[in-house]
Design a protein around this motif. Sequence first.
Motif, PDB file in Angstrom:
ATOM      1  N   GLU A  92       0.818  -1.207   0.000  1.00 24.20           N
ATOM      2  CA  GLU A  92       0.000   0.000   0.000  1.00 24.20           C
ATOM      3  C   GLU A  92       0.858   1.267   0.000  1.00 24.20           C
ATOM      4  O   GLU A  92       0.456   2.294  -0.540  1.00 24.20           O
ATOM      5  CB  GLU A  92      -0.967  -0.005   1.196  1.00 24.20           C
ATOM      6  CG  GLU A  92      -2.059  -1.058   1.068  1.00 24.20           C
ATOM      7  CD  GLU A  92      -2.789  -0.985  -0.272  1.00 24.20           C
ATOM      8  OE1 GLU A  92      -3.184   0.126  -0.681  1.00 24.20           O
ATOM      9  OE2 GLU A  92      -2.952  -2.036  -0.921  1.00 24.20           O
ATOM     10  N   ARG A 121       1.903   1.624  -3.527  1.00 23.49           N
ATOM     11  CA  ARG A 121       0.773   2.160  -4.291  1.00 23.49           C
ATOM     12  C   ARG A 121       0.674   3.689  -4.100  1.00 23.49           C
ATOM     13  O   ARG A 121       0.425   4.433  -5.048  1.00 23.49           O
ATOM     14  CB  ARG A 121      -0.527   1.499  -3.860  1.00 23.49           C
ATOM     15  CG  ARG A 121      -1.756   1.949  -4.664  1.00 23.49           C
ATOM     16  CD  ARG A 121      -3.040   1.464  -4.009  1.00 23.49           C
ATOM     17  NE  ARG A 121      -3.088   0.025  -3.907  1.00 23.49           N
ATOM     18  CZ  ARG A 121      -3.520  -0.778  -4.875  1.00 23.49           C
ATOM     19  NH1 ARG A 121      -3.940  -0.262  -6.019  1.00 23.49           N
ATOM     20  NH2 ARG A 121      -3.537  -2.089  -4.697  1.00 23.49           N
ATOM     21  N   SER A 122       0.853   4.144  -2.861  1.00 21.31           N
ATOM     22  CA  SER A 122       0.793   5.571  -2.575  1.00 21.31           C
ATOM     23  C   SER A 122       1.898   6.328  -3.300  1.00 21.31           C
ATOM     24  O   SER A 122       1.669   7.406  -3.857  1.00 21.31           O
ATOM     25  CB  SER A 122       0.894   5.798  -1.062  1.00 21.31           C
ATOM     26  OG  SER A 122       0.886   7.174  -0.746  1.00 21.31           O
ATOM     27  N   LYS A 153       0.997   6.499  -7.044  1.00 24.05           N
ATOM     28  CA  LYS A 153      -0.001   7.531  -7.329  1.00 24.05           C
ATOM     29  C   LYS A 153       0.617   8.926  -7.243  1.00 24.05           C
ATOM     30  O   LYS A 153       0.324   9.799  -8.060  1.00 24.05           O
ATOM     31  CB  LYS A 153      -1.178   7.415  -6.353  1.00 24.05           C
ATOM     32  CG  LYS A 153      -2.059   6.195  -6.591  1.00 24.05           C
ATOM     33  CD  LYS A 153      -3.247   6.188  -5.628  1.00 24.05           C
ATOM     34  CE  LYS A 153      -4.184   5.033  -5.920  1.00 24.05           C
ATOM     35  NZ  LYS A 153      -5.363   5.023  -5.000  1.00 24.05           N
ATOM     36  N   PHE A 170       2.597  10.291 -10.408  1.00 26.16           N
ATOM     37  CA  PHE A 170       1.881  10.883 -11.546  1.00 26.16           C
ATOM     38  C   PHE A 170       1.776  12.398 -11.394  1.00 26.16           C
ATOM     39  O   PHE A 170       2.138  13.160 -12.293  1.00 26.16           O
ATOM     40  CB  PHE A 170       0.485  10.268 -11.657  1.00 26.16           C
ATOM     41  CG  PHE A 170      -0.367  10.873 -12.747  1.00 26.16           C
ATOM     42  CD1 PHE A 170      -0.258  10.418 -14.052  1.00 26.16           C
ATOM     43  CD2 PHE A 170      -1.255  11.904 -12.480  1.00 26.16           C
ATOM     44  CE1 PHE A 170      -1.030  10.980 -15.070  1.00 26.16           C
ATOM     45  CE2 PHE A 170      -2.030  12.472 -13.482  1.00 26.16           C
ATOM     46  CZ  PHE A 170      -1.920  12.001 -14.776  1.00 26.16           C
ATOM     47  N   CYS A 210      -4.741  10.160 -15.328  1.00 27.95           N
ATOM     48  CA  CYS A 210      -4.533   9.667 -13.968  1.00 27.95           C
ATOM     49  C   CYS A 210      -5.148   8.286 -13.760  1.00 27.95           C
ATOM     50  O   CYS A 210      -4.547   7.416 -13.136  1.00 27.95           O
ATOM     51  CB  CYS A 210      -5.113  10.665 -12.969  1.00 27.95           C
ATOM     52  SG  CYS A 210      -4.790  10.267 -11.241  1.00 27.95           S
ATOM     53  N   ASP A 211      -6.355   8.058 -14.283  1.00 29.26           N
ATOM     54  CA  ASP A 211      -7.008   6.760 -14.122  1.00 29.26           C
ATOM     55  C   ASP A 211      -6.204   5.656 -14.800  1.00 29.26           C
ATOM     56  O   ASP A 211      -6.031   4.560 -14.241  1.00 29.26           O
ATOM     57  CB  ASP A 211      -8.429   6.800 -14.709  1.00 29.26           C
ATOM     58  CG  ASP A 211      -9.384   7.601 -13.841  1.00 29.26           C
ATOM     59  OD1 ASP A 211      -9.084   7.797 -12.639  1.00 29.26           O
ATOM     60  OD2 ASP A 211     -10.427   8.034 -14.357  1.00 29.26           O
ATOM     61  N   TRP A 218      -3.024   5.706 -15.379  1.00 29.37           N
ATOM     62  CA  TRP A 218      -1.795   5.532 -14.590  1.00 29.37           C
ATOM     63  C   TRP A 218      -2.031   4.635 -13.376  1.00 29.37           C
ATOM     64  O   TRP A 218      -1.272   3.702 -13.126  1.00 29.37           O
ATOM     65  CB  TRP A 218      -1.271   6.892 -14.149  1.00 29.37           C
ATOM     66  CG  TRP A 218      -0.079   6.831 -13.243  1.00 29.37           C
ATOM     67  CD1 TRP A 218      -0.077   6.892 -11.875  1.00 29.37           C
ATOM     68  CD2 TRP A 218       1.295   6.664 -13.636  1.00 29.37           C
ATOM     69  NE1 TRP A 218       1.202   6.787 -11.384  1.00 29.37           N
ATOM     70  CE2 TRP A 218       2.069   6.643 -12.446  1.00 29.37           C
ATOM     71  CE3 TRP A 218       1.934   6.543 -14.860  1.00 29.37           C
ATOM     72  CZ2 TRP A 218       3.446   6.508 -12.460  1.00 29.37           C
ATOM     73  CZ3 TRP A 218       3.318   6.407 -14.868  1.00 29.37           C
ATOM     74  CH2 TRP A 218       4.062   6.390 -13.686  1.00 29.37           C
ATOM     75  N   ASN A 219      -3.091   4.903 -12.630  1.00 27.57           N
ATOM     76  CA  ASN A 219      -3.377   4.108 -11.441  1.00 27.57           C
ATOM     77  C   ASN A 219      -3.702   2.667 -11.797  1.00 27.57           C
ATOM     78  O   ASN A 219      -3.369   1.739 -11.042  1.00 27.57           O
ATOM     79  CB  ASN A 219      -4.535   4.733 -10.661  1.00 27.57           C
ATOM     80  CG  ASN A 219      -4.166   6.063 -10.029  1.00 27.57           C
ATOM     81  OD1 ASN A 219      -2.991   6.344  -9.789  1.00 27.57           O
ATOM     82  ND2 ASN A 219      -5.160   6.895  -9.775  1.00 27.57           N
ATOM     83  N   ASN A 220      -4.336   2.456 -12.951  1.00 26.28           N
ATOM     84  CA  ASN A 220      -4.643   1.100 -13.385  1.00 26.28           C
ATOM     85  C   ASN A 220      -3.393   0.311 -13.750  1.00 26.28           C
ATOM     86  O   ASN A 220      -3.401  -0.920 -13.692  1.00 26.28           O
ATOM     87  CB  ASN A 220      -5.607   1.120 -14.578  1.00 26.28           C
ATOM     88  CG  ASN A 220      -7.052   1.249 -14.149  1.00 26.28           C
ATOM     89  OD1 ASN A 220      -7.531   0.477 -13.322  1.00 26.28           O
ATOM     90  ND2 ASN A 220      -7.749   2.216 -14.697  1.00 26.28           N
ATOM     91  N   PHE A 227      -0.692   0.251 -12.032  1.00 27.72           N
ATOM     92  CA  PHE A 227      -0.242  -0.403 -10.794  1.00 27.72           C
ATOM     93  C   PHE A 227      -1.059  -1.658 -10.534  1.00 27.72           C
ATOM     94  O   PHE A 227      -0.499  -2.714 -10.201  1.00 27.72           O
ATOM     95  CB  PHE A 227      -0.357   0.546  -9.611  1.00 27.72           C
ATOM     96  CG  PHE A 227       0.145  -0.040  -8.319  1.00 27.72           C
ATOM     97  CD1 PHE A 227       1.475   0.114  -7.946  1.00 27.72           C
ATOM     98  CD2 PHE A 227      -0.692  -0.776  -7.482  1.00 27.72           C
ATOM     99  CE1 PHE A 227       1.955  -0.455  -6.773  1.00 27.72           C
ATOM    100  CE2 PHE A 227      -0.228  -1.334  -6.313  1.00 27.72           C
ATOM    101  CZ  PHE A 227       1.093  -1.178  -5.953  1.00 27.72           C
ATOM    102  N   ASP A 228      -2.381  -1.564 -10.666  1.00 20.49           N
ATOM    103  CA  ASP A 228      -3.236  -2.728 -10.430  1.00 20.49           C
ATOM    104  C   ASP A 228      -2.909  -3.848 -11.410  1.00 20.49           C
ATOM    105  O   ASP A 228      -2.892  -5.029 -11.037  1.00 20.49           O
ATOM    106  CB  ASP A 228      -4.707  -2.332 -10.556  1.00 20.49           C
ATOM    107  CG  ASP A 228      -5.137  -1.350  -9.488  1.00 20.49           C
ATOM    108  OD1 ASP A 228      -4.580  -1.403  -8.373  1.00 20.49           O
ATOM    109  OD2 ASP A 228      -6.024  -0.513  -9.763  1.00 20.49           O
TER     110      ASP A 228
END
Length: 273
Positions: free
Chosen positions: A152, A155-156, A159, A162, A213-214, A216-218, A220-221
């Motif tokens: 986590e 992940r932070s 995020k 970006f 941004c969306d 980019w975050n995806n 990581f997932d």
Amino acid sequence: MISMVHRDTVIDLPAVIKSLSISDPTVQLPTTRGTFKRKSSLDGPVGLHGPSKRSRSPGLVDEQKCSLLFQSYSDASSGQIEVCGMERLCADLGVHPADTVMLILAWVMNAKQMCVFTFCEWMCGMKKLNCDDIETLRQLLPDLELLLKQKETLRSIFKFAFHFSKDPGRRSLDIPFACSMLDVIFSHRYCPWPLLKDFSSFLTSRRLGVINCDQWNNIFDFADSIRPDFGNYCDKDAWPVLFDEYVGSRRAQLSLSPPCTDDGSCVEMAADI
């Protein structure tokens, strides 16, 4: 998926990070990233104030000393640590400006702009680290790197990267900078992603121009959950089109079949060991 296998890598500084080019010929910086053998002294859980042998009692940061340290790197006209000051800071810390640990340090300081530390960001960050001198900060670097082992926290940081990398006022990140930042994060020995180079090549080849941004975050997932053989990726899942296209192109290149039945249900394929 993101691997926790420890490995040492030697990565050239991505040419697109033009803002980190060395402008002061008197500053001697390491020539490569990822080659530093730093040993952490943490004996317990990772944290900014973990049980390090170097730690001192919280709240004993000398603010005047910390302020003077900031001034030694800051630009006299702007009152901020900018490119030249960042180069000197990196030289004193013994790291390259594109070393992953500098991104982690920026995350700790909640920096808003790449290659810039404001006085407020510096003071708040140094207090978090309970640090007011360069030697202590240098010794804390291995502890900061260990934060990458916490999912986590990683992940932070991802995020944060970006918003840290994009130009102020923009909602998207140019693909070259996105690929460069992916390399900074996922080339680290604590969180290597086997598909990093291949995915970055895909982004470049599609000529998207930017990534939002969306998306980019995806990433990581996707990196965290999808195996390198794509055996657990199903086209019927709610992945953005970007990832459907990437997996589709790779399956075509590798002659792999989608793990979905005729009725649309997904069947996870066994990974080749």
